[in-house]
Design a protein around this motif. Structure first.
Motif, PDB file in Angstrom:
ATOM      1  N   UNK A 372       0.825  -1.214   0.000  1.00  0.00           N
ATOM      2  CA  UNK A 372       0.000   0.000   0.000  1.00  0.00           C
ATOM      3  C   UNK A 372       0.858   1.263   0.000  1.00  0.00           C
ATOM      4  N   UNK A 373       0.219   2.405  -0.280  1.00  0.00           N
ATOM      5  CA  UNK A 373       0.914   3.696  -0.219  1.00  0.00           C
ATOM      6  C   UNK A 373       1.517   3.874   1.174  1.00  0.00           C
ATOM      7  N   UNK A 374       2.712   4.431   1.214  1.00  0.00           N
ATOM      8  CA  UNK A 374       3.366   4.681   2.503  1.00  0.00           C
ATOM      9  C   UNK A 374       4.409   3.629   2.842  1.00  0.00           C
ATOM     10  N   UNK A 375       4.346   2.465   2.173  1.00  0.00           N
ATOM     11  CA  UNK A 375       5.366   1.438   2.424  1.00  0.00           C
ATOM     12  C   UNK A 375       6.624   1.810   1.644  1.00  0.00           C
ATOM     13  N   UNK A 376       7.756   1.779   2.309  1.00  0.00           N
ATOM     14  CA  UNK A 376       9.028   2.168   1.685  1.00  0.00           C
ATOM     15  C   UNK A 376       9.945   0.950   1.670  1.00  0.00           C
ATOM     16  N   UNK A 377      10.454   0.621   0.484  1.00  0.00           N
ATOM     17  CA  UNK A 377      11.338  -0.553   0.404  1.00  0.00           C
ATOM     18  C   UNK A 377      12.686  -0.270  -0.231  1.00  0.00           C
ATOM     19  N   UNK A 378      12.743   0.728  -1.129  1.00  0.00           N
ATOM     20  CA  UNK A 378      13.938   0.795  -1.968  1.00  0.00           C
ATOM     21  C   UNK A 378      14.771   2.057  -1.809  1.00  0.00           C
ATOM     22  N   UNK A 379      14.654   2.720  -0.686  1.00  0.00           N
ATOM     23  CA  UNK A 379      15.511   3.894  -0.505  1.00  0.00           C
ATOM     24  C   UNK A 379      16.929   3.416  -0.217  1.00  0.00           C
ATOM     25  N   UNK A 380      17.930   4.077  -0.824  1.00  0.00           N
ATOM     26  CA  UNK A 380      19.304   3.640  -0.579  1.00  0.00           C
ATOM     27  C   UNK A 380      19.697   3.825   0.880  1.00  0.00           C
TER      28      UNK A 380
END
Ligand code: FES
Ligand SMILES: [Fe+2]
Length: 402
Positions: A372-380
């Motif tokens: 869903x919106x708000x989930x963060x997975x790929x920030x360095x």
């Protein structure tokens, strides 16, 4: 207005519920860490409430259930009763409260070199739920190797212990500077357990017309703060920015989904010119309670930290005391649960409607197996989300409104 059925769908947090499945896509802080040795503060909310079959104040319950002191701590998150512990080798674990042997509570468990031992017969579980010991069983028994217990990942960030109750690979804890930056000054504040559902709390974050009335009258800057603001909202992938304008004074806050509100916290009366931000992170406890943490962050400027003028406090807890009692009473008295089938929304409730639609989309995404919106997975690694990109304050602070 929501039908009772839609209201239930958007609000029930327990295992097996649609909203609960969506909320399990995110990390939530469950306690101030026993290893946090920086500044701390405690919000004082004096009204009486009921929690854990007892009557007490939100402050007492917040201190008891939201601060980990090293001994096993009973916590309730998303309607699940769990025990947070640190074993003797320093590893944190979060396991189901009820021992799978014969159901004694692991809140009285004994931390071992590895894992937590049930006090009754010593079954010992580690942070992954593996059973490490069954002292009463014959040494040749393979029973313990077949036994597992409920366990969830936990991580420490910004002085708080965060838990992930979802399935599969956990996403990133949003690397917001307030709790993720390695520089600056951070103050970790326990803002109590509130007898209110997380959605009614979060709705308050996008309902900023109330600031002109609830907080405006009687404030020392009532000339500005009691004006009813023009309010607008801006949505992005991770949340909702709420903009309030009073003449030449503008202020924005940002709701990072699902429950983190970012605030700009200039010093009272604008007397000290140094940036200060805070995040209030609301953890859904169950369908009737929410646990609040407030983290205040003072960033360095040109590599330097501030010398506070006399009389200035780093933390916001004292300064927002009146404000929070006002919010508390407005929110808690909406009901438990809030009956949204009888509400009458006006034009200034567009943010509330936007928020509910976003929750709705999140629930649908999870049902389809998507993030869903708000989930963060790929920030360095090392990427930091700057509060200064999200929240502004043009003239005065809520603290000044005190
Ligand atoms: S009830 Fe926990 S080990 Fe027996
Ligand atoms: Fe408020």
């Amino acid at each position: 207005m929501l039908s009772t059925q839609d209201n239930d769908r958007l609000t029930k947090v327990g295992p097996g519920t649609e909203c609960g499945a969506w909320l399990r896509s995110f990390w939530f802080p469950i306690a101030i860490s026993d290893l946090w040795d920086g500044p701390q503060a405690q919000l004082q909310l004096p009204d009486l409430m009921k929690y854990d079959d007892r009557v007490g104040t939100p402050t007492e319950f917040g201190e008891q259930f939201g601060t980990f002191k090293g001994d096993p701590l009973k916590v309730r998150v998303l309607g699940e009763d769990l025990v947070l512990y640190r074993d003797l080798s320093g590893v944190l674990g979060l396991v189901g409260i009820s021992c799978p042997h014969r159901s004694s509570s692991l809140e009285y468990g004994r931390p071992r070199e590895h894992g937590l031992a049930c006090p009754y017969h010593g079954w010992t579980f580690n942070e992954t739920g593996r059973c490490l010991a069954m002292p009463g069983e014959p040494p040749t028994s393979g029973f313990k190797d077949k036994m597992t217990h409920l366990a969830y990942p936990v991580e420490e960030r910004g002085g708080l212990i965060w838990a992930y109750l979802g399935e599969g690979k956990p996403p990133q804890i949003p690397p917001i500077d307030v709790f993720a930056a390695e520089d600056g000054i951070r103050i970790v504040e326990n803002f109590c357990i509130w007898p209110a559902h997380w959605l009614q709390v979060v709705e308050n974050s996008v309902d900023q017309v109330h600031t002109g009335i609830l907080h405006g009258e009687g404030s020392s800057r009532a000339d500005v703060w009691s004006q009813i603001p023009d309010v607008d909202w801006d949505e992005d992938a991770d949340g909702i920015q709420t903009i309030q304008i009073r003449g030449d004074y503008g202020r924005t806050n940002y709701l990072h989904f699902p429950t983190i509100i970012l605030l700009n916290q200039p010093w009272p009366g604008g007397k000290f010119n140094w940036p200060r931000y805070s995040a209030i992170i609301r953890t859904p406890v169950d369908d009737f309670h929410t646990l609040f943490f407030h983290v205040t962050y003072v960033p360095p400027v040109n590599g330097k930290l501030p010398d506070l003028p006399e009389g200035m406090e780093l933390e916001a807890a004292d300064q927002v005391q009146t404000l929070f009692i006002q919010d508390y009473r407005a929110i808690v008295t909406q009901g438990a649960p809030v009956d949204r089938s009888i509400e009458r929304l006006g034009t200034t409730d567009r943010g509330v409607i936007m928020l509910r639609k976003k929750v709705e989309r999140g629930i649908e995404a999870v049902k389809q197996g998507k993030d869903p919106e708000g989930v963060i997975r790929n920030l360095p690694d090392g990427h930091i989300i700057s509060s200064s990109d999200k929240v502004t304050d043009g003239l005065m602070s809520p603290a000044a409104a005190e």
